[in-house]
Each structure stands twice: as structure tokens, then as C-alpha cells.
Motif scaffolding. Structure first.
Motif, PDB file in Angstrom:
ATOM      1  N   UNK A  92       0.721  -1.180   0.140  1.00 33.02           N
ATOM      2  CA  UNK A  92      -0.134   0.067  -0.070  1.00 33.02           C
ATOM      3  C   UNK A  92       1.005   1.132   0.048  1.00 33.02           C
ATOM      4  N   UNK A  93       0.136   2.212  -0.603  1.00 29.11           N
ATOM      5  CA  UNK A  93       1.207   3.368  -0.870  1.00 29.11           C
ATOM      6  C   UNK A  93       0.019   4.695  -0.952  1.00 29.11           C
ATOM      7  N   UNK A  94      -0.119   5.407   0.023  1.00 28.96           N
ATOM      8  CA  UNK A  94      -0.996   6.520  -0.108  1.00 28.96           C
ATOM      9  C   UNK A  94      -2.423   6.015  -0.537  1.00 28.96           C
ATOM     10  N   UNK A  95      -3.002   5.021   0.007  1.00 33.46           N
ATOM     11  CA  UNK A  95      -4.175   4.439  -0.427  1.00 33.46           C
ATOM     12  C   UNK A  95      -4.280   3.955  -1.838  1.00 33.46           C
ATOM     13  N   UNK A  96      -3.044   3.631  -2.457  1.00 33.48           N
ATOM     14  CA  UNK A  96      -3.220   3.057  -3.593  1.00 33.48           C
ATOM     15  C   UNK A  96      -2.578   1.456  -3.163  1.00 33.48           C
ATOM     16  N   UNK A  97      -3.424   0.397  -3.388  1.00 33.84           N
ATOM     17  CA  UNK A  97      -3.173  -1.014  -2.887  1.00 33.84           C
ATOM     18  C   UNK A  97      -3.230  -1.856  -4.032  1.00 33.84           C
ATOM     19  N   UNK A  98      -2.141  -2.956  -3.725  1.00 34.37           N
ATOM     20  CA  UNK A  98      -2.181  -3.855  -4.875  1.00 34.37           C
ATOM     21  C   UNK A  98      -1.697  -5.135  -4.032  1.00 34.37           C
ATOM     22  N   UNK A  99      -2.253  -6.340  -4.715  1.00 36.79           N
ATOM     23  CA  UNK A  99      -1.816  -7.673  -4.467  1.00 36.79           C
ATOM     24  C   UNK A  99      -1.278  -8.340  -5.611  1.00 36.79           C
ATOM     25  N   UNK A 100       0.051  -8.369  -5.716  1.00 35.50           N
ATOM     26  CA  UNK A 100       0.535  -8.801  -6.826  1.00 35.50           C
ATOM     27  C   UNK A 100       0.473 -10.598  -6.993  1.00 35.50           C
ATOM     28  N   UNK A 101       0.641 -11.294  -8.276  1.00 31.86           N
ATOM     29  CA  UNK A 101       0.660 -12.214  -8.216  1.00 31.86           C
ATOM     30  C   UNK A 101       1.710 -13.259  -8.018  1.00 31.86           C
ATOM     31  N   UNK A 114       2.169 -11.297 -13.536  1.00 31.31           N
ATOM     32  CA  UNK A 114       0.942 -11.532 -13.438  1.00 31.31           C
ATOM     33  C   UNK A 114       0.712 -12.672 -14.432  1.00 31.31           C
ATOM     34  N   UNK A 115      -0.442 -13.265 -13.745  1.00 33.40           N
ATOM     35  CA  UNK A 115      -1.084 -14.667 -14.405  1.00 33.40           C
ATOM     36  C   UNK A 115      -2.258 -14.269 -14.953  1.00 33.40           C
ATOM     37  N   UNK A 116      -2.529 -14.744 -16.182  1.00 34.10           N
ATOM     38  CA  UNK A 116      -3.768 -14.291 -16.745  1.00 34.10           C
ATOM     39  C   UNK A 116      -4.218 -15.683 -17.331  1.00 34.10           C
ATOM     40  N   UNK A 117      -5.855 -15.700 -17.475  1.00 29.48           N
ATOM     41  CA  UNK A 117      -6.150 -17.218 -18.135  1.00 29.48           C
ATOM     42  C   UNK A 117      -6.472 -16.800 -19.572  1.00 29.48           C
ATOM     43  N   UNK A 118      -6.311 -15.680 -20.138  1.00 23.26           N
ATOM     44  CA  UNK A 118      -6.252 -15.516 -21.500  1.00 23.26           C
ATOM     45  C   UNK A 118      -5.161 -16.147 -22.236  1.00 23.26           C
ATOM     46  N   UNK A 119      -5.440 -16.000 -23.653  1.00 24.63           N
ATOM     47  CA  UNK A 119      -4.353 -16.786 -24.646  1.00 24.63           C
ATOM     48  C   UNK A 119      -3.405 -15.973 -24.947  1.00 24.63           C
ATOM     49  N   UNK A 146       9.004  -7.008 -15.888  1.00 21.95           N
ATOM     50  CA  UNK A 146       7.810  -7.508 -15.855  1.00 21.95           C
ATOM     51  C   UNK A 146       7.365  -8.504 -16.701  1.00 21.95           C
ATOM     52  N   UNK A 147       6.415  -9.273 -16.205  1.00 23.45           N
ATOM     53  CA  UNK A 147       6.128 -10.661 -16.754  1.00 23.45           C
ATOM     54  C   UNK A 147       4.496 -10.762 -17.108  1.00 23.45           C
ATOM     55  N   UNK A 148       4.130 -11.364 -17.836  1.00 24.09           N
ATOM     56  CA  UNK A 148       2.691 -11.786 -17.987  1.00 24.09           C
ATOM     57  C   UNK A 148       2.840 -13.373 -18.395  1.00 24.09           C
ATOM     58  N   UNK A 149       2.225 -14.214 -17.695  1.00 22.25           N
ATOM     59  CA  UNK A 149       2.040 -15.551 -17.997  1.00 22.25           C
ATOM     60  C   UNK A 149       0.637 -15.910 -18.311  1.00 22.25           C
ATOM     61  N   UNK A 150       0.441 -16.576 -19.515  1.00 23.55           N
ATOM     62  CA  UNK A 150      -0.840 -16.747 -20.006  1.00 23.55           C
ATOM     63  C   UNK A 150      -0.933 -18.132 -20.607  1.00 23.55           C
ATOM     64  N   UNK A 151      -2.034 -18.697 -21.127  1.00 25.78           N
ATOM     65  CA  UNK A 151      -2.096 -19.937 -21.635  1.00 25.78           C
ATOM     66  C   UNK A 151      -1.720 -19.848 -23.123  1.00 25.78           C
TER      67      UNK A 151
END
Length: 491
Positions: A92-101, A114-119, A146-151
């Protein structure tokens, strides 16, 4: 920079605000006006959860952080200090909040995934990661990659799942670095929107920074619109927006000097005349192509991101049910045949076997939106069961798409509002609809079948689902019969 507010801006709300500021405002101030998530939406969400859990196997040494907000923040700080790889760390930073995968240490830096269920990687994923990177680096973490893991849409299951082949990991660092430019200004604007007591202008009129994903302002309540509004104009695009901006909210109000294409003119004229448009010549041409015995056919399918069976890929359509009405000759009554898979394994072999038993070797096969039954189902089954090659290829030659006269506007009723789906055309043309059924859409049918076949539910529940599935699919082909009868009357 100081975001003064009592509200949290999460990564989902940040992306929502980029996609449609009105939607963001409504989520805070008028959440009851936001359309409930559809059955398809719920299935996508559940599929995303399953994909996320499976992807964790790619990181065997990572530690799961508890979901509880305060505990998550505290535990994250502790484990980040210890340089541990983490699942779902919260910052959290100045009311910006994230939960990363996924967060992985690399010497004195970190890789964010970040993990995504898209292809594929979507625009929305890049902006999601840019918000995460901003918050994490504001917490004094240096993000290296930064990475995206997708199907992997080309992965075909053979035996046990091969997790490494099922997923694709893509480096999107450069894209995220571009998206993060001026992010503090955008975040400030998000908080202004969230804190404002006044509704915003319609989101569809605003320039958005990202391509819309599942949100659609017209359908999701961001605009207060009447039936047959200008956004229902067939392929209206920019013209619809321009008309709306110039105080022309409805199709019937479009001035005669505004240039419309043939189908758009039909829409406007049918509204002004308060009657449907009928091109009898074209309808007769369509009807004259039909050959008895007439087969009215419809398939039901399901798809999953994680392939359940051998010889299946992510989101491949798996057929589990068909309804078939056959009219042997002119003026004879339709005879109904059907199949609904009742096992707990792969339904495709039994599906194709039953279809072969019931379809006759001549006569037109009438479907609605033929590309679905042909390209997404039968041609895929041909790849899996090549022994049916000759039968399938001959079958495909006999298909006739009943949607064509409606797609081509040879018949158009104002109640269609520019659409030509079976669920829209049936009530417009015949007055019949799907109300009163336990299942009312293909998305519901898919979800309910999967509950019946693969979930641990009671026998009574299974029985009820079976009844609902049979009634729903039967109505799909009865609808085709009724629509064809009506076209004959009109012609």
C-alpha cells in the motif's frame, strides 16, 4: 505527491477508471446500477482462479501470503526483507493498494509477474502491471522485469498436463515502462473521480487510454438510453457517438441528410413506419435452396482454459449435447432426436457417434450461425476422429445458415435493435421466447452441464439440470422450425 482520500484505489479499480471513468464512479457511488456479472462472467472468473492456482506450480519455492488485509501487509514486509519469492504479496502506498500474483527476488531487485487465463497479453494487463510497479517501487522495491504468464493456445494435451508447455511467459517490461509515464497524474484523477459527488459524463464519449475488455458502456448502465438508441445502429461506431453528442439519442430521430448504409436505413425506416422490413425476393431465394428432409440442428458446448481431456487445447469447444428436429417432407410434423452426455469423462466420441446415428444421408441441415457448428465443433472433431473424414466432409456440404436472412437484413423487425441472434429474432418474429425455462442461454447451459457432469452434487440436482438442459436445447431447434415457418408465410 499526496493522494488524500479515505478510499482505496486497487489495481482493478485503476484499470476500470482507465477503461471507463463513469464505471469507476458508479462502482463507488451507485454500485446497485452496475449490471450483475453474467453467468459467462462468473465462469471466466472461476476459470481465472483455477489457472492462477495451477500456475503456482511453476514457482515451487514461493510462499503463499494470507489473504487477510492487515496480516497480508505485515507478512509481506517481513518476507520481502528476507528476500523470499512470494504469491499474492500486498503493498500500500498513499491509499493505492495492490496484491501482486508473483514477486521473485533477483539479487537486489525483483521480478513482477501477472498470471492471466487468456491466451494472449492484453492492453489491460500492461496497465495493471504499471500500477503494481508504481506502488511497489514507492515501497522502495526495485522492479527489474515485468512478465505476463498466459495460456498457450497451441498446447494440446496428451496424457498428464505439461505445465511448462501449457503456459507462456512473456517479458513486457518495455511496454510497462511506457505505460507508467505520468501515472501519478492518472492516479490523482482516479481519486478525484472516486471522491466526486457528481456523476461524470457518459463514458462512451470519453477518450480512454486502453481498449475496452469486457465492459461496454451501452450494456453496462453507464448511459441512460431508450430502446433503439443510436448505439444500436448497425455498425454505428463513430457515427453513433457523433449523433449522440449532437442530441440525436434515437435511431428514428436521425435526420434524413445523415448518410447511412443500406442496413442502417432499413433500421431507421422500419422504426418510422412502425413495421418490419421484408425482402420477399431474397427470402424466397433462400427458401428455394432447402432440400427435404429438413434437419434443424443445434449444439451445446463448454470450454475450459485448462484442457480437461487428451486431444484438447485451451478454450477448445467440447460438444456435450445436441437437439435435432427432422421434417421428412412438406407439411409433415417435425420428429425430435436428441443427445445429452451422461458420463463423467470426455463426451466427444459419444457425441459424434450419436450424431451419425440420427442424421439422415440427405437433406438440408439448418443451423443458426453455421460457423459455430462447422468450424468450432465439427471440423475440430474431424481432427480428433479422422476415421469420420468422409462422413463429416459430406455433412458440412449440406449446412444452411438460417441466420443469413436476418444478418443480411432481408427481414428486420424494430424489436431486433440491430441484432440477429436467435434469442432476439425468435420473439421479434414469432412472439415466443425463452422465459420460464430453467436455463435461458448457452453460457448457463455450459455452466450447468459442467456442474452436472463433473461436480459432486446430489442426484436430485443432476436430474433437475438434465431436465433443464433438454428443454433449453430442444427450444433452440424448435425456434428454428418456427422461424422458418414464419419466413415461408412472409414469402
Amino acid at each position: 505527491m499526496n493522494f488524500i482520500t479515505n478510499k482505496l484505489l486497487t489495481k482493478s479499480k485503476y484499470v476500470m477508471g482507465l477503461e471507463c471513468p463513469v464505471h469507476l464512479w458508479m462502482s463507488i457511488h451507485e454500485p446497485s446500477k452496475i449490471k450483475e456479472i453474467s453467468v459467462d462472467g462468473l465462469r471466466r472468473r472461476d476459470e481465472g482462479i483455477k489457472v492462477g492456482k495451477l500456475a503456482k506450480q511453476l514457482f515451487p519455492n514461493a510462499i503463499d501470503i494470507p489473504e487477510d488485509f492487515k496480516l497480508n501487509i505485515l507478512k509481506t514486509k517481513e518476507l520481502v526483507f528476507e528476500k523470499k519469492p512470494l504469491f499474492e504479496p500486498g503493498f500500500i502506498y498513499q491509499n493505492c493498494y495492490v496484491r501482486s500474483d508473483i514477486l521473485e527476488p533477483v539479487k537486489n531487485e525483483w521480478d513482477l509477474t501477472e498470471v492471466k487465463s487468456s491466451t494472449e497479453v492484453k492492453d489491460v494487463n500492461i496497465h495493471d502491471l504499471s500500477f503494481q510497479k508504481f506502488v511497489l517501487e514507492s515501497n522502495n522495491l526495485k522492479i527489474r522485469k515485468c512478465h505476463v504468464i498466459h495460456l498457450n493456445k497451441t498446447y494440446e494435451r496428451k496424457g498428464e498436463l505439461d505445465i511448462k508447455k501449457l503456459f507462456v511467459k512473456k517479458d513486457v517490461t518495455s511496454e510497462v515502462n511506457k505505460a507508467i509515464n505520468d501515472i501519478d497524474l492518472r492516479i490523482e484523477e482516479m481519486f478525484n473521480i472516486m471522491n466526486s459527488s457528481k456523476p461524470l459524463k457518459p463514458g462512451i464519449l470519453l477518450k480512454t487510454l486502453i481498449k475496452r475488455d469486457y465492459h461496454h458502456c451501452v450494456d453496462d448502465g453507464c448511459l441512460d438510453l431508450a430502446e433503439n438508441n443510436v448505439f444500436r445502429l448497425y455498425r454505428g461506431g463513430k457515427l453513433s457517438v457523433e449523433l449522440f453528442e449532437n442530441n440525436v439519442p434515437n435511431i428514428k430521430d436521425i435526420p434524413i441528410h445523415v448518410k447511412l448504409n443500406d442496413k442502417q436505413n432499413i433500421q431507421r425506416d422500419s422504426l418510422l413506419n412502425n413495421e418490419p422490413f421484408v425482402n420477399k425476393t431474397k427470402i424466397k431465394e433462400f427458401l428455394n435452396k432447402l432440400e427435404y428432409p429438413l434437419h434443424f440442428l443445434d449444439f451445446e458446448t463448454f470450454s475450459t482454459g485448462i484442457p480437461m481431456f487428451d486431444n484438447s487445447k485451451p478454450y477448445m469447444q467440447i460438444p456435450f449435447q445436441f437437439s435435432l428436429h427432422i421434417i421428412e417432407k412438406e407439411n409433415s410434423e417435425p420428429i425430435h432426436y436428441y443427445f445429452l452426455y451422461s458420463g463423467t469423462l470426455d463426451p466427444r466420441k459419444e457425441f459424434i457417434s450419436e450424431l451419425k446415428k440420427n442424421i439422415k444421408n440427405k437433406g438440408s441441415i439448418i443451423v443458426w450461425n453455421a460457423s459455430f457448428e462447422t468450424s468450432l465443433v465439427l471440423k475440430k472433431l474431424l481432427e480428433i476422429f479422422p476415421e469420420n473424414k468422409e462422413w463429416t466432409e459430406e455433412l458440412l456440404k449440406r449446412f444452411v445458415d438460417l441466420m443469413v436472412p436476418f444478418r443480411d437484413f432481408d427481414y428486420y423487425h424494430p424489436k431486433q435493435e440491430g441484432k440477429c441472434s436467435l434469442k432476439v429474432v425468435l420473439p421479434a418474429l414469432t412472439g415466443k421466447d425463452y422465459e420460464g425455462l430453467g436455463i435461458k442461454s448457452g453460457g448457463e447451459a455450459s455452466a450447468e452441464f459442467m456442474r452436472m457432469a463433473y461436480d459432486n452434487i446430489s442426484l436430485d440436482e443432476k436430474k433437475k439440470i438434465k431436465e433443464n438442459l433438454l428443454k433449453y436445447c430442444e427450444l433452440d431447434t424448435l425456434a428454428e422450425v418456427m422461424i422458418l415457418d414464419k419466413l415461408r408465410e412472409l414469402a
